[in-house]
Design a protein around this motif. Structure first.
Motif, PDB file in Angstrom:
ATOM      1  N   LEU A  55       0.830  -1.200   0.000  1.00 43.90           N
ATOM      2  CA  LEU A  55       0.000   0.000   0.000  1.00 43.90           C
ATOM      3  C   LEU A  55       0.866   1.252   0.000  1.00 43.90           C
ATOM      4  O   LEU A  55       0.582   2.221  -0.719  1.00 43.90           O
ATOM      5  N   ALA A  56       1.937   1.240   0.773  1.00 43.02           N
ATOM      6  CA  ALA A  56       2.772   2.431   0.925  1.00 43.02           C
ATOM      7  C   ALA A  56       3.418   2.877  -0.382  1.00 43.02           C
ATOM      8  O   ALA A  56       3.739   4.059  -0.538  1.00 43.02           O
ATOM      9  N   VAL A  57       3.619   1.944  -1.319  1.00 39.24           N
ATOM     10  CA  VAL A  57       4.249   2.311  -2.597  1.00 39.24           C
ATOM     11  C   VAL A  57       3.207   2.541  -3.693  1.00 39.24           C
ATOM     12  O   VAL A  57       3.579   2.777  -4.852  1.00 39.24           O
ATOM     13  N   THR A  58       1.941   2.508  -3.353  1.00 36.04           N
ATOM     14  CA  THR A  58       0.879   2.708  -4.335  1.00 36.04           C
ATOM     15  C   THR A  58       0.430   4.164  -4.322  1.00 36.04           C
ATOM     16  O   THR A  58       0.015   4.672  -3.280  1.00 36.04           O
TER      17      THR A  58
ATOM     18  N   VAL B 298     -10.814   0.861  -2.242  1.00 36.28           N
ATOM     19  CA  VAL B 298     -11.027   0.181  -0.960  1.00 36.28           C
ATOM     20  C   VAL B 298     -12.250  -0.706  -1.083  1.00 36.28           C
ATOM     21  O   VAL B 298     -13.161  -0.428  -1.876  1.00 36.28           O
ATOM     22  N   GLU B 299     -12.282  -1.788  -0.317  1.00 36.53           N
ATOM     23  CA  GLU B 299     -13.385  -2.738  -0.397  1.00 36.53           C
ATOM     24  C   GLU B 299     -13.532  -3.470   0.925  1.00 36.53           C
ATOM     25  O   GLU B 299     -12.659  -3.417   1.800  1.00 36.53           O
TER      26      GLU B 299
ATOM     27  N   LEU C 170      -7.030   3.267   8.595  1.00 37.01           N
ATOM     28  CA  LEU C 170      -5.736   2.591   8.678  1.00 37.01           C
ATOM     29  C   LEU C 170      -4.909   2.872   7.432  1.00 37.01           C
ATOM     30  O   LEU C 170      -3.697   3.133   7.516  1.00 37.01           O
ATOM     31  N   MET C 171      -5.541   2.848   6.274  1.00 36.11           N
ATOM     32  CA  MET C 171      -4.831   3.136   5.027  1.00 36.11           C
ATOM     33  C   MET C 171      -4.255   4.550   5.032  1.00 36.11           C
ATOM     34  O   MET C 171      -3.120   4.772   4.581  1.00 36.11           O
TER      35      MET C 171
ATOM     36  N   ASN D  45       0.358   8.072   5.220  1.00 35.71           N
ATOM     37  CA  ASN D  45       0.726   9.364   5.795  1.00 35.71           C
ATOM     38  C   ASN D  45       0.005  10.514   5.095  1.00 35.71           C
ATOM     39  O   ASN D  45       0.593  11.536   4.748  1.00 35.71           O
ATOM     40  N   VAL D  46      -1.296  10.306   4.859  1.00 32.46           N
ATOM     41  CA  VAL D  46      -2.142  11.358   4.304  1.00 32.46           C
ATOM     42  C   VAL D  46      -3.340  11.526   5.223  1.00 32.46           C
ATOM     43  O   VAL D  46      -3.665  10.651   6.025  1.00 32.46           O
TER      44      VAL D  46
END
Length: 283
Positions: A218-221, A228-229, A256-257, A262-263
């Protein structure tokens, strides 16, 4: 669709509403977990809307589920549909000799204006053994072609089949919009998918304590490739693992995402909403 067992039967409490409405990119309102009552579709939609999950992609991945989906998307404006023969269903049809008829049913409904995705299709080497690989791959290739012919997004189920999923997409040529449903790869796979222009949809699994690799993915996306689902009724986010999942729990995963990326939550919600429109169009 993923199966998960657990001992909790009570539904988790409703989370705080999201500041900007988002969509649940993948849910199964036709499925109830073992021992649970069938889903009340209208009540489920209203509970989700109350916390800012105002739209849902209802996914039917066997013939009864497809028929349910076609009825539901006609009856409920908050829903659009995804339809396919699931990779674990394809070998069963092939063994019975009726896979072509099952696929013909998918094609007959695929042009419906409220069907916005062909899927979930793909490969599953976890629940189906080597004897089913050929049928799965043939079915996946067929669904890729159908998505391109009807101009709909492709929703992919990938379980322990990362290399072959990416290979078949390369060999067949991907549709304009490809979604890796319930993304389960590592950071390297996420980067390759992003380079190819695919969307990565994250489920409650990203919240699990043992899912460090998934959070790294997720962090590199980039924000413009994230969805999200729930994959409800399965994969309920932590700390509610084992309880029945439903679209109203999307905010737990979104928050959590946002921490991982970090947004702030509004920025992530706005990105998810924009991505949803690009992939599926206007509800």
């Amino acid at each position: 669709m993923a199966h998960e067992t657990g001992s909790h039967s009570s539904p988790p409490p409703a989370p705080a509403p999201l500041p900007i409405p988002v969509a649940d990119n993948h849910t199964h309102l036709d499925i109830s977990r073992e021992g649970q009552e069938p889903v009340d579709v209208r009540a489920t939609i209203e509970a989700a809307k109350a916390v800012g999950v105002t739209r849902m992609v209802q996914v039917g991945c066997d013939l009864p589920g497809v028929e349910f989906t076609m009825r539901a998307i006609e009856e409920h404006p908050e829903l659009v549909g995804g339809i396919a023969i699931h990779p674990n269903e394809a070998p069963k049809h092939a063994e019975r000799g009726d896979l072509d008829q099952a696929l013909a049913t998918i094609e007959r409904y695929a042009g419906h204006p409220r069907v916005r995705a062909i899927g979930e299709t793909g490969l599953d080497y976890f629940r189906t053994g080597p004897e089913g690989v050929a049928a799965q791959q043939d079915s996946f290739r067929w669904h890729i072609d159908l998505a391109k012919r009807v101009g709909k997004a492709l929703q992919i189920h990938d379980r322990e089949a990362h290399d072959d999923v990416l290979r078949l997409l390369r060999e067949e040529g991907a549709p304009d919009a490809v979604v890796l449903h319930c993304f389960s790869g590592d950071a390297a796979m996420a980067s390759e998918c992003v380079d190819r222009g695919y969307y990565l949809s994250f489920a409650g699994t990203v919240t699990f304590k043992n899912a460090r690799g998934l959070r790294d993915a997720l962090a590199v996306t980039p924000l413009e490739r994230i969805l999200v689902e729930t994959d409800a009724p399965y994969l309920t986010p932590s700390p509610f693992r084992g309880a029945p999942n439903a679209p109203y729990l999307v905010p737990v995963t979104v928050r959590l995402m946002a921490d991982v990326l970090n947004v702030d939550v509004p920025s992530l919600c706005a990105a998810i909403a924009a991505n949803t429109e690009r992939v599926y169009g206007n509800w």
